[in-house]
Scaffold this active site. Structure first.
Site, PDB file in Angstrom:
ATOM      1  N   ASP A   1       0.857  -1.172   0.000  1.00  0.00           N
ATOM      2  CA  ASP A   1       0.000   0.000   0.000  1.00  0.00           C
ATOM      3  C   ASP A   1       0.898   1.228   0.000  1.00  0.00           C
ATOM      4  OD1 ASP A   1      -2.296   1.496   0.097  1.00  0.00           O
ATOM      5  OD2 ASP A   1      -2.511   1.372   2.273  1.00  0.00           O
TER       6      ASP A   1
ATOM      7  N   THR B   1      -0.183   4.761   1.257  1.00  0.00           N
ATOM      8  CA  THR B   1      -0.402   5.677   2.369  1.00  0.00           C
ATOM      9  C   THR B   1      -0.004   5.041   3.685  1.00  0.00           C
ATOM     10  OG1 THR B   1      -2.237   6.664   1.158  1.00  0.00           O
ATOM     11  CG2 THR B   1      -2.101   7.127   3.521  1.00  0.00           C
TER      12      THR B   1
ATOM     13  N   GLU C   1      -5.190  21.770   5.239  1.00  0.00           N
ATOM     14  CA  GLU C   1      -5.057  23.012   6.011  1.00  0.00           C
ATOM     15  C   GLU C   1      -3.884  22.939   6.966  1.00  0.00           C
ATOM     16  OE1 GLU C   1      -8.781  24.051   7.819  1.00  0.00           O
ATOM     17  OE2 GLU C   1      -9.514  24.940   5.960  1.00  0.00           O
TER      18      GLU C   1
ATOM     19  N   LYS D   1      -9.182  30.273  -0.777  1.00  0.00           N
ATOM     20  CA  LYS D   1      -8.370  29.131  -1.218  1.00  0.00           C
ATOM     21  C   LYS D   1      -9.298  28.046  -1.738  1.00  0.00           C
ATOM     22  CE  LYS D   1      -7.815  25.948   2.699  1.00  0.00           C
ATOM     23  NZ  LYS D   1      -8.760  26.480   3.680  1.00  0.00           N
TER      24      LYS D   1
ATOM     25  N   THR E   1      -2.706   1.029  -4.431  1.00  0.00           N
ATOM     26  CA  THR E   1      -3.188   2.075  -3.539  1.00  0.00           C
ATOM     27  C   THR E   1      -4.533   2.597  -3.990  1.00  0.00           C
ATOM     28  OG1 THR E   1      -2.692   4.298  -2.699  1.00  0.00           O
ATOM     29  CG2 THR E   1      -1.873   3.758  -4.891  1.00  0.00           C
TER      30      THR E   1
ATOM     31  N   ASP F   1      -5.168   5.688  -3.844  1.00  0.00           N
ATOM     32  CA  ASP F   1      -4.913   7.090  -4.150  1.00  0.00           C
ATOM     33  C   ASP F   1      -5.061   7.368  -5.639  1.00  0.00           C
ATOM     34  OD1 ASP F   1      -4.312   9.695  -3.452  1.00  0.00           O
ATOM     35  OD2 ASP F   1      -2.688   9.076  -2.135  1.00  0.00           O
TER      36      ASP F   1
ATOM     37  N   ARG G   1      -6.320   3.648  -7.430  1.00  0.00           N
ATOM     38  CA  ARG G   1      -7.763   3.554  -7.202  1.00  0.00           C
ATOM     39  C   ARG G   1      -8.192   2.107  -6.936  1.00  0.00           C
ATOM     40  NH1 ARG G   1      -9.038   8.223  -5.302  1.00  0.00           N
ATOM     41  NH2 ARG G   1      -9.378   9.912  -6.783  1.00  0.00           N
TER      42      ARG G   1
ATOM     43  N   ASN H   1      -9.630  -2.532   4.072  1.00  0.00           N
ATOM     44  CA  ASN H   1      -9.660  -2.943   2.673  1.00  0.00           C
ATOM     45  C   ASN H   1      -8.503  -3.866   2.306  1.00  0.00           C
ATOM     46  OD1 ASN H   1      -7.962  -0.608   3.068  1.00  0.00           O
ATOM     47  ND2 ASN H   1      -7.697  -0.551   0.866  1.00  0.00           N
TER      48      ASN H   1
END
Length: 1011
Positions: free
Chosen positions: A337, A339, A436, A494, A612, A614, A667, A695
């Site tokens: 993975d 992340t 942020e 922003k 991943t 992502d 994905r 997952n």
């Protein structure tokens, strides 16, 4: 490979492709009134309770049975029974102790108090807010039914899968399902593709995920095992976890062979005695069988594994199953993975671009604001590595730079703080949205943190929070009065670039503001299309680095007289006529150890795949940084980079036709990862899967070795895995693989040592059948107790010491073992018989020299049972043989430290001091010979031998001859056999990938390019 159970998952209805009205009609529910209590009760009976079903907890007796249902253990039990049957209680008791010790160690290591499904159950929210009988009410979560109208707010754990019908600034954390590191912004838009990945189903929320921001209302579309997490639970329940590892299979095969060989040898013993039964013949047959069985093998393997577990814990890898530890050494592919595994799971601002100023590079990682900012300029096509940089010191940047950082700091709700607890060592922590937080850390690095700006007089007047429909956020601040009289109010904005640019009518270039016009020839202005083209080019440059790009803007605000700045403001009017400030690139940086670890995997012949949830561009950029794919190859059309949609749409036959499996799959869904493991298995590859989310658990179960993250990992992933990394560091996997290889090599070493012992004993006993006493019975060259003592006391401790040998220098520069290569490689088998025959021949030779050369060859009568004057020669020869074989076995333990290198060189003998267990067992093993031979009663009554004197000369001679022989044998092997080591393969692997991609690059793009 063993067959795996096929996971059957019922095809789900694609509710994300339905409109809200269609979903409501499907479930016969009313969005505003909800279900009636009566209807809910009926549906609860129809659909069942909203909870996950499991296979039950771990049964202790099943774990214990797995320890005892072992072929070698069964053989030892048979030997125990035979020993007790012939009233040889000492042998039977010792073997029984071995069996009990092995079972206890294995049981303690493997038994788990919790079961995977228990962790899954605990993840569900205990209560849920629903609309029933037209009223909002709270019910136990297990009573939620399909068609319920569920309400969830900030901080809630969502109790069921829902199709959204109403949202307000809703963001959910779906990392446990998709691996996506950022919160997902939800909306109500209908999605056309039925097979859309979970991470892109923005109109659906999933059970066990959490609400990060906002509130929403949804129709329950799945409960219990029908939810996405329920499908994962179904996968876990159907995966066959009872498979044996290669080591277990090989030891079982060896046990069958030993059992068969023992039976054959017993038949030979009885055949020599013309099948006439007597206690003497039975004892001799048992002695031969005992000599054939490596009694210490099971205990040594188990204890070696247990010591390996301790060593793994020291490198921050917790082994949950002893039997899987050796599997690491055979791993050919690691599916990782992204992340939290290859990356730090902390968003960081690393690049910035301001019109006129050019690019900025930001250093530092995590929440620590000690990094620095370097201005690079536009670089004019120069590579980043040789660009001229200038350090920006604190708040000494341009006005444009400071205004941009003010926008990042003030248009921001995140908080950054330094912990004051003594045990935290002053570490920085943060609260808020990850993007942020990244902007706030950037502001700290620039010297304009939000607390300082507030202390200077900036005052928040109004806020328009982030809304997924407009993808931006704005704040209104009252600025402090300056010396030049300026001050007033400012709006800072922003958000997504395309949504912010649409609000801008000018842009900041240095200290100048340039108007954006629709006409290209307007003086002092810039054509809007040209401006948008320029921004797109800069955006692409940042996007190619895998960065998520945010855009900042501001304007001075002057309200009409009498305007209530809190209640009278309209968002559409506030967020207009803005001035574009710049772009900020944010990403989840890779761990510093990830790239060296991946390259070390290549050196070890192991290929790394990133799977991943992502975005494809982010995944590809990280893959290049950590060397999963070369950094100098294009992303578009790259056959080694795929989306889950592409990979999942391929049939197994199409996947098998691929020359190379993709190294990056973005994905991903849970089924994508399982499909990748299955594809590797069909290629006869040995796969490890790393992961941290729910997952990942099906693939962790399906993989040959499942490796979970201990810090960020869910309980489900940890329970499904074989190994848990306590530091969540991909580099630890390399240490684990190296440890697995070391353990396997050491198992080969001590198996060779133990089996050589058995071969030597068999040679002595079988050849000894030719020597008869006065009654015509075979004379034991070695007694049964001697054999058992050699096997357990003399041979087993050095074997255990061999199991603790440090890794060789070539350990991680050799290719992984193939699936066909077992413990008993051709070299191991050859060594076992060559050394065993040599030791047996020397031992029997000294027996014969003493008995026939110096004791007159008198064999007496009943010398196998008791001492007499007539048996003096036999007893002295037997003691000589015992002493010789003892020292030969101890010397052979030193031989087994290396298959090829001379073990008797000064360099190798010097390294022996690092293995305390081995050298202590050698010293103690040599010293124990003395009392066994010379203690009255013990020598003649138990060991069936007597004290010796001149015979020690033959013992030493046999030892010297064996050492000379073993070094000559290794010298021949070095000259005639293929070297074990290979040269470093990382550069070769990278070059091979470059060549492959250049030859097979597709014309069409296989992935999107912008995050």
């Amino acid at each position: 490979m063993a067959k795996r159970k096929t996971v059957q998952v019922e095809k789900e209805v694609p509710f994300h492709t339905f409109t809200v009205e269609q979903v409501a009609e499907h479930f016969s529910t009313n969005i505003h009134e909800g279900l009636s209590s009566q209807e809910a009760a009926e549906r609860l009976k129809k659909y069942g309770s909203n909870e996950l079903q499991g296979n039950g907890g771990v049964k202790w007796y099943k774990v214990l049975w797995r320890q005892l249902a072992n072929v070698l253990v069964v053989i030892l039990l048979i030997a125990t029974i035979l020993s007790f049957a012939t009233k040889d209680f000492a042998e039977g008791a010792v073997i029984l102790v071995i069996i009990i010790m092995n079972a206890a160690i294995g049981f303690w290591q493997e038994y788990n108090a919790e079961q995977t499904m228990e962790a899954l159950r605990n993840m569900s929210s205990p209560t849920a807010k629903v609309i029933r009988d037209e009223n909002r009410t709270t019910v136990p979560n297990n009573q939620v039914v399909p068609g319920d109208i569920m309400i969830f707010e900030d901080g809630d754990v969502i109790g069921a899968d829902c199709r959204l019908v109403e949202t307000f600034n809703l963001e959910t954390d779906e990392a446990l399902l998709t691996g996506e590191s950022l919160p997902v912004q939800k909306n109500l838009d209908v999605i056309e593709k039925e097979d859309e990945p979970l991470g892109d189903r923005l109109n659906v929320v999933f059970s066990s995920t959490t609400v990060v921001k906002g509130r929403a209302k949804g129709i329950v579309i799945g409960t219990g095992m029908k939810t996405q997490i329920g499908q994962i639970a179904t996968s876990l329940m159907n995966v066959d976890s009872s498979e044996t590892t290669p080591l277990q299979k090989r030891l079982n095969k060896m046990a069958y062979f030993i059992f068969l060989a023992a039976i054959i040898l017993v038949i030979i013993v009885f055949a020599v005695h013309k099948f006439k039964y007597s206690n003497e013949v039975a004892i001799y047959a048992i002695s031969v069988a005992i000599a054939m069985i490596p009694e210490g093998l099971v205990a040594v393997v188990t204890l070696t594994m247990a010591f390996g577990v301790r060593r793994m814990a020291q490198v921050k890898a917790i082994v949950r199953r002893l039997s899987s530890l050796e599997s690491l050494g055979a791993v050919t592919n690691i599916c990782s993975d992204k992340t939290g595994t290859l990356t730090q799971s902390k968003m960081v601002a690393v690049r910035m671009w301001l019109p006129g100023d050019g690019y900025y590079r930001i250093t530092g990682t995590g929440f620590d604001p000690d990094g620095e900012i370097y201005q690079q300029g536009e670089m004019n096509g120069a590579s980043e590595s040789n660009a001229q940089e200038q350090l920006v010191v604190n708040d000494e940047g341009s006005n444009h730079f400071l205004r941009t950082l003010q926008a990042a700091s003030l248009c921001n709700m995140a908080e950054l703080r330094k912990t004051t607890r003594p045990q935290s060592h002053g570490e920085w922590s943060a609260i808020g949205d990850p993007t942020e937080i990244a902007l706030q850390v950037l502001a700290y690095k620039a010297g304009v943190p939000k607390p300082e700006l507030l202390s200077q007089g900036f005052k928040l007047i109004a806020e328009f929070p982030f809304d997924s429909s407009v993808k931006r956020m704005s704040v209104l601040y009252q600025a402090p009065e300056q010396q030049d009289g300026t001050g007033g109010h400012f709006i800072f904005l922003k958000g997504a670039t395309e949504r912010v640019i649409g609000c801008c009518t000018r842009y900041r270039n240095g200290d100048n503001e340039i108007l954006l016009s629709e006409e290209s020839n307007e003086k002092g202005s810039m054509d809007r299309k040209a401006f948008e083209t320029m921004i797109t080019e800069k955006l692409d440059i940042l996007a190619d680095k895998g960065l998520r790009v945010l855009t900042l803007a501001y304007r001075r605000f002057e309200a009409a007289p009498g305007t209530d700045l809190v209640h009278d403001l309209v968002r559409e009017e506030v967020e207009q006529d803005m001035t574009f400030l710049g772009l900020v690139g944010i990403y989840d940086p890779p761990r510093a150890e990830s790239r060296p670890a991946v390259l070390q995997c290549y050196d070890a012949g192991i290929r790394v795949h990133m799977l991943t949830g992502d975005h494809p561009a982010t995944a590809a950029a990280i893959a290049k940084e950590v060397a999963i794919i070369p950094s100098d190859v294009p992303t578009k059309g790259n056959p080694l980079i795929m989306t889950a949609g592409q990979f999942d749409s391929m049939s197994d036959e199409e996947v098998d036709k691929l020359i190379e499996l993709p190294r990056v799959v973005a994905r991903c869904s849970p089924n994508t990862k399982v499909k990748m493991i299955a594809a590797l298995h069909r290629r006869n590859l040995f796969a490890a899967m790393t992961g941290d989310g729910v997952n990942d658990s099906p693939s962790l179960k399906t993989a040959d070795v499942g490796i979970a993250m201990g810090q960020s990992g869910s309980d489900v992933a940890k329970q499904a895995a074989d190994i848990v990394l306590t530091d969540d560091n991909f580099a630890t996997i390399v240490h684990a693989v190296a440890e697995g290889r070391r353990i396997f090599a050491n198992i080969q070493k001590f198996i060779s040592h133990l089996l050589s012992t058995n071969v030597a004993e068999i040679v002595v006993l079988i050849v000894g059948l030719a020597i008869k006493d006065d009654d015509g019975q075979a004379v034991f060259p070695m007694s049964a107790v001697q054999i058992l003592f050699l096997n357990m006391i003399t041979s087993s401790p050095p074997a255990m010491g061999l199991g603790l040998e440090p890794a060789s220098e070539s350990n991680m520069h050799e290719p992984p073992r193939s699936a066909k290569q077992g413990l008993f490689s051709r070299e191991v088998i050859m060594d076992t018989f060559v050394y065993g025959l040599a030791m047996g021949a020397l031992c029997f030779s000294v027996f014969c020299v003493v008995l026939f050369g110096f004791e007159g060859g008198e064999t007496g009568s009943s010398c196998n049972r008791e001492y007499s004057e007539a048996c003096e020669g036999v007893f002295r020869a037997r003691a000589t043989a015992y002493a010789s074989l003892t020292l030969l076995l101890l010397a052979h333990a030193i031989n087994c430290r290396s298959f090829r290198a001379s073990s008797w060189s000064f360099k190798n003998l010097k390294t022996l001091r690092h293995n305390k267990m081995l050298w202590m067992s050698l010293v103690i093993g040599a010293l124990v010979v003395i009392p066994c031979i010379y203690i009255p009663g013990l020598n003649r009554s138990v060991f069936k031998h007597t004290g010796i004197s001149y015979e020690w000369g033959f013992v030493i001679a046999a030892l010297v001859l064996f050492i000379l022989f073993s070094d000559l044998y290794k010298f021949i092997k070095r000259r005639t056999m293929k070297p074990l080591t290979v040269r470093a393969a990382s550069e070769l692997e990278m070059e091979r990938m470059r060549t492959f991609m250049s030859q097979h690059t597709q014309n069409d793009s296989v992935m999107e390019t912008k995050p």
